[in-house]
Motif scaffolding. Structure first.
Motif, PDB file in Angstrom:
ATOM      1  N   GLY A  11    -103.303-125.041  17.724  1.00  0.00           N
ATOM      2  CA  GLY A  11    -103.462-126.458  18.037  1.00  0.00           C
ATOM      3  C   GLY A  11    -102.529-126.839  19.182  1.00  0.00           C
ATOM      4  N   HIS A  12    -102.508-128.143  19.501  1.00  0.00           N
ATOM      5  CA  HIS A  12    -101.714-128.629  20.630  1.00  0.00           C
ATOM      6  C   HIS A  12    -100.346-129.125  20.158  1.00  0.00           C
ATOM      7  CE1 HIS A  12    -100.723-130.196  24.490  1.00  0.00           C
ATOM      8  NE2 HIS A  12    -100.849-131.476  24.156  1.00  0.00           N
ATOM      9  N   ARG A  13     -99.331-128.814  20.941  1.00  0.00           N
ATOM     10  CA  ARG A  13     -97.943-129.234  20.715  1.00  0.00           C
ATOM     11  C   ARG A  13     -97.380-128.724  19.393  1.00  0.00           C
ATOM     12  NH1 ARG A  13     -97.123-135.347  23.056  1.00  0.00           N
ATOM     13  NH2 ARG A  13     -97.673-134.880  25.196  1.00  0.00           N
ATOM     14  N   THR A  14     -97.714-127.498  19.055  1.00  0.00           N
ATOM     15  CA  THR A  14     -97.162-126.889  17.841  1.00  0.00           C
ATOM     16  C   THR A  14     -96.338-125.669  18.245  1.00  0.00           C
ATOM     17  OG1 THR A  14     -99.190-125.615  17.452  1.00  0.00           O
ATOM     18  CG2 THR A  14     -99.036-127.749  16.368  1.00  0.00           C
ATOM     19  N   PHE A  15     -96.897-124.474  18.085  1.00  0.00           N
ATOM     20  CA  PHE A  15     -96.153-123.239  18.351  1.00  0.00           C
ATOM     21  C   PHE A  15     -95.574-123.171  19.764  1.00  0.00           C
ATOM     22  CE2 PHE A  15     -96.442-118.737  19.846  1.00  0.00           C
ATOM     23  CZ  PHE A  15     -95.294-118.280  19.202  1.00  0.00           C
ATOM     24  N   THR A  16     -96.370-123.498  20.770  1.00  0.00           N
ATOM     25  CA  THR A  16     -95.889-123.361  22.152  1.00  0.00           C
ATOM     26  C   THR A  16     -94.898-124.452  22.540  1.00  0.00           C
ATOM     27  OG1 THR A  16     -97.753-124.605  23.074  1.00  0.00           O
ATOM     28  CG2 THR A  16     -97.991-122.191  22.912  1.00  0.00           C
ATOM     29  N   HIS A  17     -94.688-125.416  21.657  1.00  0.00           N
ATOM     30  CA  HIS A  17     -93.721-126.489  21.891  1.00  0.00           C
ATOM     31  C   HIS A  17     -92.576-126.396  20.870  1.00  0.00           C
ATOM     32  CE1 HIS A  17     -97.025-128.051  24.256  1.00  0.00           C
ATOM     33  NE2 HIS A  17     -96.247-129.021  24.708  1.00  0.00           N
ATOM     34  N   SER A  18     -92.287-125.190  20.409  1.00  0.00           N
ATOM     35  CA  SER A  18     -91.297-125.022  19.344  1.00  0.00           C
ATOM     36  C   SER A  18     -90.116-124.167  19.788  1.00  0.00           C
ATOM     37  CB  SER A  18     -91.950-124.371  18.117  1.00  0.00           C
ATOM     38  OG  SER A  18     -92.264-123.015  18.391  1.00  0.00           O
ATOM     39  N   LEU A  19     -89.038-124.296  19.031  1.00  0.00           N
ATOM     40  CA  LEU A  19     -87.876-123.441  19.261  1.00  0.00           C
ATOM     41  C   LEU A  19     -88.222-121.981  18.995  1.00  0.00           C
ATOM     42  CD1 LEU A  19     -85.072-125.650  17.671  1.00  0.00           C
ATOM     43  CD2 LEU A  19     -85.553-125.288  20.101  1.00  0.00           C
ATOM     44  N   LEU A  20     -89.126-121.742  18.048  1.00  0.00           N
ATOM     45  CA  LEU A  20     -89.576-120.384  17.757  1.00  0.00           C
ATOM     46  C   LEU A  20     -90.189-119.744  18.999  1.00  0.00           C
ATOM     47  CD1 LEU A  20     -90.185-118.077  15.751  1.00  0.00           C
ATOM     48  CD2 LEU A  20     -92.312-119.291  15.176  1.00  0.00           C
ATOM     49  N   PHE A  21     -91.046-120.470  19.701  1.00  0.00           N
ATOM     50  CA  PHE A  21     -91.672-119.965  20.925  1.00  0.00           C
ATOM     51  C   PHE A  21     -90.619-119.738  22.015  1.00  0.00           C
ATOM     52  CE2 PHE A  21     -94.233-120.768  24.895  1.00  0.00           C
ATOM     53  CZ  PHE A  21     -94.994-119.614  24.829  1.00  0.00           C
ATOM     54  N   LEU A  22     -89.675-120.660  22.135  1.00  0.00           N
ATOM     55  CA  LEU A  22     -88.608-120.534  23.130  1.00  0.00           C
ATOM     56  C   LEU A  22     -87.791-119.261  22.888  1.00  0.00           C
ATOM     57  CD1 LEU A  22     -87.400-122.359  25.497  1.00  0.00           C
ATOM     58  CD2 LEU A  22     -85.679-122.990  23.816  1.00  0.00           C
ATOM     59  N   MET A  50     -89.927-116.111  23.540  1.00  0.00           N
ATOM     60  CA  MET A  50     -90.033-115.860  24.984  1.00  0.00           C
ATOM     61  C   MET A  50     -88.748-115.223  25.513  1.00  0.00           C
ATOM     62  SD  MET A  50     -93.014-116.514  26.137  1.00  0.00           S
ATOM     63  CE  MET A  50     -92.655-116.490  27.874  1.00  0.00           C
ATOM     64  N   ALA A  51     -87.605-115.716  25.079  1.00  0.00           N
ATOM     65  CA  ALA A  51     -86.317-115.159  25.524  1.00  0.00           C
ATOM     66  C   ALA A  51     -86.204-113.693  25.116  1.00  0.00           C
ATOM     67  CB  ALA A  51     -85.163-115.971  24.940  1.00  0.00           C
ATOM     68  N   VAL A  52     -86.571-113.388  23.902  1.00  0.00           N
ATOM     69  CA  VAL A  52     -86.499-112.009  23.399  1.00  0.00           C
ATOM     70  C   VAL A  52     -87.465-111.107  24.174  1.00  0.00           C
ATOM     71  CG1 VAL A  52     -86.977-110.540  21.389  1.00  0.00           C
ATOM     72  CG2 VAL A  52     -85.665-112.657  21.116  1.00  0.00           C
ATOM     73  N   GLU A  91     -82.592-111.788  34.957  1.00  0.00           N
ATOM     74  CA  GLU A  91     -81.902-112.846  34.225  1.00  0.00           C
ATOM     75  C   GLU A  91     -82.182-114.244  34.785  1.00  0.00           C
ATOM     76  OE1 GLU A  91     -77.487-113.262  33.118  1.00  0.00           O
ATOM     77  OE2 GLU A  91     -77.872-111.110  33.036  1.00  0.00           O
ATOM     78  N   ALA A  92     -82.190-114.377  36.098  1.00  0.00           N
ATOM     79  CA  ALA A  92     -82.423-115.688  36.720  1.00  0.00           C
ATOM     80  C   ALA A  92     -83.836-116.184  36.433  1.00  0.00           C
ATOM     81  CB  ALA A  92     -82.184-115.620  38.222  1.00  0.00           C
ATOM     82  N   VAL A  93     -84.795-115.289  36.408  1.00  0.00           N
ATOM     83  CA  VAL A  93     -86.177-115.661  36.099  1.00  0.00           C
ATOM     84  C   VAL A  93     -86.260-116.126  34.651  1.00  0.00           C
ATOM     85  CG1 VAL A  93     -88.551-114.833  35.872  1.00  0.00           C
ATOM     86  CG2 VAL A  93     -87.168-114.137  37.841  1.00  0.00           C
ATOM     87  N   THR A  94     -85.662-115.366  33.755  1.00  0.00           N
ATOM     88  CA  THR A  94     -85.650-115.740  32.340  1.00  0.00           C
ATOM     89  C   THR A  94     -84.989-117.095  32.149  1.00  0.00           C
ATOM     90  OG1 THR A  94     -85.631-113.424  31.628  1.00  0.00           O
ATOM     91  CG2 THR A  94     -84.836-115.050  30.045  1.00  0.00           C
ATOM     92  N   ALA A  95     -83.834-117.281  32.773  1.00  0.00           N
ATOM     93  CA  ALA A  95     -83.110-118.554  32.642  1.00  0.00           C
ATOM     94  C   ALA A  95     -83.964-119.710  33.163  1.00  0.00           C
ATOM     95  CB  ALA A  95     -81.786-118.487  33.394  1.00  0.00           C
ATOM     96  N   GLY A  96     -84.586-119.534  34.303  1.00  0.00           N
ATOM     97  CA  GLY A  96     -85.430-120.581  34.864  1.00  0.00           C
ATOM     98  C   GLY A  96     -86.602-120.928  33.963  1.00  0.00           C
ATOM     99  N   LEU A  97     -87.269-119.902  33.447  1.00  0.00           N
ATOM    100  CA  LEU A  97     -88.394-120.147  32.533  1.00  0.00           C
ATOM    101  C   LEU A  97     -87.952-120.936  31.305  1.00  0.00           C
ATOM    102  CD1 LEU A  97     -90.221-116.705  32.700  1.00  0.00           C
ATOM    103  CD2 LEU A  97     -91.240-118.915  33.294  1.00  0.00           C
ATOM    104  N   LEU A  98     -86.833-120.537  30.719  1.00  0.00           N
ATOM    105  CA  LEU A  98     -86.362-121.198  29.504  1.00  0.00           C
ATOM    106  C   LEU A  98     -85.900-122.630  29.786  1.00  0.00           C
ATOM    107  CD1 LEU A  98     -84.451-118.232  27.822  1.00  0.00           C
ATOM    108  CD2 LEU A  98     -86.779-119.036  27.375  1.00  0.00           C
TER     109      LEU A  98
END
Length: 159
Positions: A64-75, A78-80, A89-96
């Motif tokens: 659905g919208h604004r659930t998983f992809t808008h969560s700390l879990l997704f963040l 993505m970092a992992v 590292e700079a790309v990862t930092a920018g994305l996050l």
């Protein structure tokens, strides 16, 4: 929030982050914009949803919208994943940073986000606005001013 507000928010957040790190500001800026639109992959009408329609439909069907992809879990996921695949590292930092800016902006809307997904709790600010409304236009204008403010020193350092 609309795509242009998310993009401007990602630029402002990336440039602000560049002020306190030694990462290349251009790398932060580009990846910050990507991160700022990434969470809306769950919405077929978004900029990224229209770019990747099949992926957008799958993600929307699953979560659905604004659930998983808008969560700390997704963040965190993505970092992992970015770290595991050896992304710079700079790309990862920018994305996050861009993703975090997206979350903050969407928490300012009436619908809020499921920040703690899979919990069904909606997180929003006490005072909210309607997507595309006058208040969003003012937020966009304020973010634009921040882009100039944070970008000024960086621009000068390149010339």
């Amino acid at each position: 929030m609309t795509g242009k507000t998310h993009i401007t928010g990602g630029i402002a957040a990336s440039l602000a982050f560049a002020q306190i790190t030694n990462y290349d500001p251009v790398v932060l800026l580009i990846s910050g914009v990507a991160g700022a639109i990434l969470p809306d992959i769950c919405h077929g009408g978004s900029k990224i949803g229209r770019t990747f329609p099949v992926l957008s439909k799958v993600v929307n069907k699953l979560f659905g919208h604004r659930t998983f992809t808008h969560s700390l879990l997704f963040l965190v996921l993505m970092a992992v994943l970015l770290n595991a695949f050896g992304v710079e590292e700079a790309v990862t930092a920018g994305l996050l940073v861009g993703m975090a800016s997206h979350y903050v902006l969407d928490m300012a809307t009436k619908n809020g986000i499921k920040l703690f997904f899979p919990l069904k709790m909606t997180v929003r600010f006490p005072v909210t606005t309607t997507t595309g409304g006058t208040v969003e236009y003012l937020v966009f204008a304020a973010l634009s001013v921040l882009v100039v403010y944070f970008g000024y020193d960086i621009f000068l350092s390149y010339f």
